[in-house]
Design a protein around this motif. Sequence first.
Motif, PDB file in Angstrom:
ATOM      1  N   LEU A 236       0.891  -1.141   0.212  1.00 46.03           N
ATOM      2  CA  LEU A 236       0.022   0.048  -0.065  1.00 46.03           C
ATOM      3  C   LEU A 236       0.880   1.116   0.010  1.00 46.03           C
ATOM      4  CD1 LEU A 236      -2.840  -0.805   2.470  1.00 46.03           C
ATOM      5  CD2 LEU A 236      -2.905  -1.172   0.085  1.00 46.03           C
ATOM      6  N   ARG A 237       2.107   1.253   0.518  1.00 43.67           N
ATOM      7  CA  ARG A 237       3.131   2.205   0.638  1.00 43.67           C
ATOM      8  C   ARG A 237       4.164   2.643  -0.350  1.00 43.67           C
ATOM      9  NH1 ARG A 237      -1.049   3.801   2.072  1.00 43.67           N
ATOM     10  NH2 ARG A 237      -1.854   4.618   4.210  1.00 43.67           N
ATOM     11  N   THR A 238       4.435   1.462  -1.095  1.00 45.32           N
ATOM     12  CA  THR A 238       5.503   1.340  -1.841  1.00 45.32           C
ATOM     13  C   THR A 238       5.477   1.302  -3.403  1.00 45.32           C
ATOM     14  OG1 THR A 238       6.064  -0.852  -2.025  1.00 45.32           O
ATOM     15  CG2 THR A 238       6.956   0.249   0.177  1.00 45.32           C
ATOM     16  N   LYS A 239       6.359   1.757  -4.028  1.00 45.75           N
ATOM     17  CA  LYS A 239       6.277   1.661  -5.526  1.00 45.75           C
ATOM     18  C   LYS A 239       6.101   0.116  -5.888  1.00 45.75           C
ATOM     19  CE  LYS A 239       8.985   4.422  -7.990  1.00 45.75           C
ATOM     20  NZ  LYS A 239      10.044   5.020  -8.739  1.00 45.75           N
ATOM     21  N   TYR A 240       7.078  -0.770  -5.473  1.00 44.73           N
ATOM     22  CA  TYR A 240       7.192  -2.092  -5.631  1.00 44.73           C
ATOM     23  C   TYR A 240       5.604  -2.722  -5.421  1.00 44.73           C
ATOM     24  CZ  TYR A 240       8.521  -6.935  -5.672  1.00 44.73           C
ATOM     25  OH  TYR A 240       8.359  -8.386  -5.698  1.00 44.73           O
ATOM     26  N   GLY A 241       4.794  -2.203  -4.454  1.00 47.03           N
ATOM     27  CA  GLY A 241       3.642  -2.514  -4.391  1.00 47.03           C
ATOM     28  C   GLY A 241       2.394  -2.267  -5.499  1.00 47.03           C
ATOM     29  N   ASN A 242       2.980  -0.982  -5.933  1.00 48.30           N
ATOM     30  CA  ASN A 242       1.995  -0.782  -7.215  1.00 48.30           C
ATOM     31  C   ASN A 242       2.646  -1.457  -8.304  1.00 48.30           C
ATOM     32  OD1 ASN A 242       0.610   1.588  -5.934  1.00 48.30           O
ATOM     33  ND2 ASN A 242       2.313   2.913  -6.443  1.00 48.30           N
TER      34      ASN A 242
ATOM     35  N   GLY B 104       6.166   1.592 -18.046  1.00 51.03           N
ATOM     36  CA  GLY B 104       7.352   1.511 -17.567  1.00 51.03           C
ATOM     37  C   GLY B 104       7.614   0.563 -16.397  1.00 51.03           C
ATOM     38  N   VAL B 105       6.493  -0.278 -15.939  1.00 56.15           N
ATOM     39  CA  VAL B 105       6.603  -1.127 -14.789  1.00 56.15           C
ATOM     40  C   VAL B 105       7.686  -2.329 -15.208  1.00 56.15           C
ATOM     41  CG1 VAL B 105       5.654  -2.828 -13.138  1.00 56.15           C
ATOM     42  CG2 VAL B 105       4.569  -0.798 -14.183  1.00 56.15           C
TER      43      VAL B 105
ATOM     44  N   ILE C 126       3.256  -4.756  -8.057  1.00 60.13           N
ATOM     45  CA  ILE C 126       2.744  -6.058  -8.066  1.00 60.13           C
ATOM     46  C   ILE C 126       1.108  -6.055  -8.493  1.00 60.13           C
ATOM     47  CG2 ILE C 126       2.095  -7.725  -6.384  1.00 60.13           C
ATOM     48  CD1 ILE C 126       4.281  -6.736  -4.562  1.00 60.13           C
ATOM     49  N   PHE C 127       0.389  -4.932  -8.123  1.00 60.27           N
ATOM     50  CA  PHE C 127      -0.674  -4.863  -8.463  1.00 60.27           C
ATOM     51  C   PHE C 127      -0.825  -4.599 -10.193  1.00 60.27           C
ATOM     52  CE2 PHE C 127      -1.813  -3.566  -4.072  1.00 60.27           C
ATOM     53  CZ  PHE C 127      -2.883  -4.403  -4.035  1.00 60.27           C
ATOM     54  N   ALA C 128       0.056  -3.944 -10.637  1.00 56.98           N
ATOM     55  CA  ALA C 128       0.020  -3.572 -12.283  1.00 56.98           C
ATOM     56  C   ALA C 128       0.259  -4.656 -12.923  1.00 56.98           C
ATOM     57  CB  ALA C 128       1.073  -2.460 -12.388  1.00 56.98           C
ATOM     58  N   VAL C 129       1.383  -5.447 -12.693  1.00 50.92           N
ATOM     59  CA  VAL C 129       1.640  -6.652 -13.463  1.00 50.92           C
ATOM     60  C   VAL C 129       0.589  -7.762 -13.344  1.00 50.92           C
ATOM     61  CG1 VAL C 129       4.017  -6.366 -13.322  1.00 50.92           C
ATOM     62  CG2 VAL C 129       2.960  -7.840 -11.596  1.00 50.92           C
ATOM     63  N   GLY C 130      -0.224  -7.863 -11.991  1.00 47.76           N
ATOM     64  CA  GLY C 130      -1.420  -8.959 -11.945  1.00 47.76           C
ATOM     65  C   GLY C 130      -2.555  -8.291 -12.724  1.00 47.76           C
ATOM     66  N   GLY C 131      -2.708  -7.104 -12.994  1.00 44.46           N
ATOM     67  CA  GLY C 131      -3.936  -6.516 -13.516  1.00 44.46           C
ATOM     68  C   GLY C 131      -3.920  -6.836 -14.979  1.00 44.46           C
ATOM     69  N   ASN C 132      -2.585  -6.220 -15.750  1.00 42.85           N
ATOM     70  CA  ASN C 132      -2.285  -6.542 -17.200  1.00 42.85           C
ATOM     71  C   ASN C 132      -0.863  -6.155 -17.399  1.00 42.85           C
ATOM     72  OD1 ASN C 132      -2.151  -5.995 -19.950  1.00 42.85           O
ATOM     73  ND2 ASN C 132      -4.302  -5.556 -20.004  1.00 42.85           N
ATOM     74  N   LYS C 133      -0.325  -7.122 -17.372  1.00 43.31           N
ATOM     75  CA  LYS C 133       1.388  -7.188 -17.719  1.00 43.31           C
ATOM     76  C   LYS C 133       1.640  -6.266 -18.987  1.00 43.31           C
ATOM     77  CE  LYS C 133       2.146 -11.576 -20.021  1.00 43.31           C
ATOM     78  NZ  LYS C 133       2.953 -12.839 -19.859  1.00 43.31           N
ATOM     79  N   ASP C 134       0.860  -6.313 -19.877  1.00 47.73           N
ATOM     80  CA  ASP C 134       1.292  -5.621 -21.107  1.00 47.73           C
ATOM     81  C   ASP C 134       1.078  -4.107 -20.738  1.00 47.73           C
ATOM     82  OD1 ASP C 134       2.153  -7.843 -22.423  1.00 47.73           O
ATOM     83  OD2 ASP C 134       0.042  -8.066 -23.182  1.00 47.73           O
ATOM     84  N   SER C 135       0.183  -3.717 -20.310  1.00 43.07           N
ATOM     85  CA  SER C 135      -0.301  -2.368 -20.073  1.00 43.07           C
ATOM     86  C   SER C 135       0.847  -1.908 -19.006  1.00 43.07           C
ATOM     87  CB  SER C 135      -1.671  -2.049 -19.360  1.00 43.07           C
ATOM     88  OG  SER C 135      -2.720  -2.190 -20.275  1.00 43.07           O
ATOM     89  N   ALA C 136       1.000  -2.666 -18.075  1.00 49.29           N
ATOM     90  CA  ALA C 136       2.079  -2.334 -17.223  1.00 49.29           C
ATOM     91  C   ALA C 136       3.380  -2.060 -17.621  1.00 49.29           C
ATOM     92  CB  ALA C 136       2.204  -3.560 -15.901  1.00 49.29           C
TER      93      ALA C 136
ATOM     94  N   PHE D 107      11.295  -8.039 -13.632  1.00 53.69           N
ATOM     95  CA  PHE D 107      11.973  -7.878 -12.181  1.00 53.69           C
ATOM     96  C   PHE D 107      10.963  -8.283 -11.386  1.00 53.69           C
ATOM     97  CE2 PHE D 107      12.046  -5.226  -8.439  1.00 53.69           C
ATOM     98  CZ  PHE D 107      13.334  -5.820  -7.915  1.00 53.69           C
ATOM     99  N   THR D 108       9.533  -7.832 -11.468  1.00 52.06           N
ATOM    100  CA  THR D 108       8.718  -8.013 -10.428  1.00 52.06           C
ATOM    101  C   THR D 108       8.365  -9.330 -10.353  1.00 52.06           C
ATOM    102  OG1 THR D 108       7.780  -5.825 -10.818  1.00 52.06           O
ATOM    103  CG2 THR D 108       6.336  -7.217  -9.577  1.00 52.06           C
ATOM    104  N   LYS D 109       8.084 -10.123 -11.327  1.00 51.90           N
ATOM    105  CA  LYS D 109       7.480 -11.465 -11.482  1.00 51.90           C
ATOM    106  C   LYS D 109       8.563 -12.431 -10.807  1.00 51.90           C
ATOM    107  CE  LYS D 109       3.898 -11.314 -14.742  1.00 51.90           C
ATOM    108  NZ  LYS D 109       2.862 -11.860 -13.941  1.00 51.90           N
TER     109      LYS D 109
END
Length: 358
Positions: A222-228, A244-245, A230-240, A249-251
Amino acid sequence: MSMTQQAEPAVPAPSAPGRKDTDGRTAERSLPLRLLARPEVGVFLGAVAVYVFFLVSAPPVREGSAMANILYQSSTIGIMALPVALLMIGGEFDLSAGVAVVTSALTASMLAYQLSMNVWVGVIAALLVSLAIGFFNGWMVVRTGLPSFLVTLGTFLILQGANLAITKLVTENVATDDISSMDGFDQAKKVFASSFEVGGVTVKITIVYWLVFAALATWVLLRTKYGNWIFAVGGNKDSARAVGVPVTFTKISLFMLVGVGAWFIGMHQLFSFNTVQSGEGVGQELIYISAAVIGGCLLTGGYGSAIGPVFGAFMFGMVQQGIVYAGWNPDWFKAFLGVMLLGAVLINLWVQRTATRR
């Protein structure tokens, strides 16, 4: 009135005193609806219901020692359920998590015992092995594009077979040797498997670790860029990736985080029982995933929390020990868990649909 005279625009009626002018698009949702939108609300209500049920049907649960035992069982599930939940929010699964715990414990035990080394050498080596397993899973998923279900299923089978075969090859038995007399054992036991007294009740250290890890995971989400990320790649990795996500690295890091959790629980099991059975761990991955799902994490990724799996793990520990305290047949444990899982999924679905519709 002449043809050229224009009518004066209508003046809106004044609002009632104290009433705020809003329309349906700008009206703020009420507090109950905002709470319903939280992924952990459904499992919290379920956990309260299960707790009250066993509080009534199993009187021993009311004792402090019984609750400490329930929390201990919950913590051994919950510590692993946390990284598994983060991975699921990131849109992936890890079916090798259960046997990876045993792999970590076997590595530390056999390396230290067979080479007559300080047990901390085995602990560090086990951490490196666990990180390598997580990296392999993540790298394979990212590089091949295969579903993580298939990749980690393969890893699960590899580790299951290797755990048994290597243990029999090295120790000529299906279990490792007792390491309780080796250098460094007492210090490692204090870190991974100690206990302390609270009001005359013995509390395992894993309960403290569980709550601390949950708070840390919540802060990260909830408070870090890495948390954002995680949600981004789980929602849609291509859009993420388009914004610039760092998807790769995240996965991979999420899979490695599951490896860290497997290492920690493996060390707890090793220093709690001094030895490890090579065939254990099979089926535990489903318990970890179920705790995350019950905790509100969607199978499709992009949605969930770190608090929800805490309540999910508590429900598992409550049911597992509550059945024993109630004097029921423990053979019904898995059936009870299945009913609980389906019920939690349906409740979470209803909560999400209600919040969205409102």
